[in-house]
Scaffold this motif. Structure first.
Motif, PDB file in Angstrom:
ATOM      1  N   LYS A  49       0.911  -1.174  -0.050  1.00 15.11           N
ATOM      2  CA  LYS A  49      -0.100  -0.063  -0.048  1.00 15.11           C
ATOM      3  C   LYS A  49       1.045   1.250  -0.045  1.00 15.11           C
ATOM      4  O   LYS A  49       0.514   2.239  -0.699  1.00 15.11           O
ATOM      5  N   LEU A  50       2.030   1.377   0.698  1.00 14.60           N
ATOM      6  CA  LEU A  50       2.916   2.263   0.682  1.00 14.60           C
ATOM      7  C   LEU A  50       3.412   2.671  -0.633  1.00 14.60           C
ATOM      8  O   LEU A  50       3.371   3.821  -1.198  1.00 14.60           O
ATOM      9  N   ALA A  51       3.924   1.353  -1.249  1.00 17.55           N
ATOM     10  CA  ALA A  51       4.396   1.733  -2.762  1.00 17.55           C
ATOM     11  C   ALA A  51       3.525   2.304  -3.810  1.00 17.55           C
ATOM     12  O   ALA A  51       3.715   2.926  -4.540  1.00 17.55           O
ATOM     13  N   ARG A  52       2.348   1.999  -3.378  1.00 17.62           N
ATOM     14  CA  ARG A  52       1.043   2.467  -4.304  1.00 17.62           C
ATOM     15  C   ARG A  52       0.700   4.042  -3.890  1.00 17.62           C
ATOM     16  O   ARG A  52      -0.267   4.227  -4.513  1.00 17.62           O
ATOM     17  N   GLY A  53       1.228   4.294  -2.960  1.00 18.01           N
ATOM     18  CA  GLY A  53       0.724   5.866  -2.300  1.00 18.01           C
ATOM     19  C   GLY A  53      -0.733   5.701  -1.992  1.00 18.01           C
ATOM     20  O   GLY A  53      -1.448   6.746  -1.634  1.00 18.01           O
ATOM     21  N   GLU A  54      -1.066   4.387  -1.090  1.00 23.04           N
ATOM     22  CA  GLU A  54      -2.539   4.364  -0.470  1.00 23.04           C
ATOM     23  C   GLU A  54      -2.698   4.674   0.763  1.00 23.04           C
ATOM     24  O   GLU A  54      -3.626   4.336   1.734  1.00 23.04           O
ATOM     25  N   LEU A  55      -1.456   4.895   1.414  1.00 21.76           N
ATOM     26  CA  LEU A  55      -1.456   5.177   3.131  1.00 21.76           C
ATOM     27  C   LEU A  55      -1.429   6.394   3.266  1.00 21.76           C
ATOM     28  O   LEU A  55      -1.055   7.498   2.665  1.00 21.76           O
TER      29      LEU A  55
END
Length: 89
Positions: A49-55
């Protein structure tokens, strides 16, 4: 000392919306050496999620509550010898 297989079980007792007694049993079973994946999976889900910018943005230390769903966690275990069941009694 741990093991590479295991089971986690959660029993919930209460009442259903009509007020009748309700017992739920949620069980996760890890076999074939995949047990250590269970405690590590939360970190995998959060890293993806962090890598996808979802946090949510950084604002200092905070609780990790509600950062992912149970379904996201279980989806990350796909392809491993880990099963989940829910029983209603």
């Amino acid at each position: 000392m741990g093991s590479d297989v295991g089971i986690m079980q959660v029993d919930l007792c209460g009442t259903d919306p009509a007020g009748a007694p309700l017992h739920l049993r949620w069980r996760l079973v890890a076999a074939n050496g995949d047990g250590p994946r269970v405690p590590a999976t939360a970190a995998v889900v959060l890293a993806r999620k962090l890598a996808r910018g979802e946090l949510p943005g950084c604002g200092g230390a905070r609780a990790c509550l509600d950062l992912f769903t149970l379904d996201e966690f279980v989806d990350a275990l796909e392809g491993h010898a880990i099963t989940r069941t829910v029983e209603v009694a």
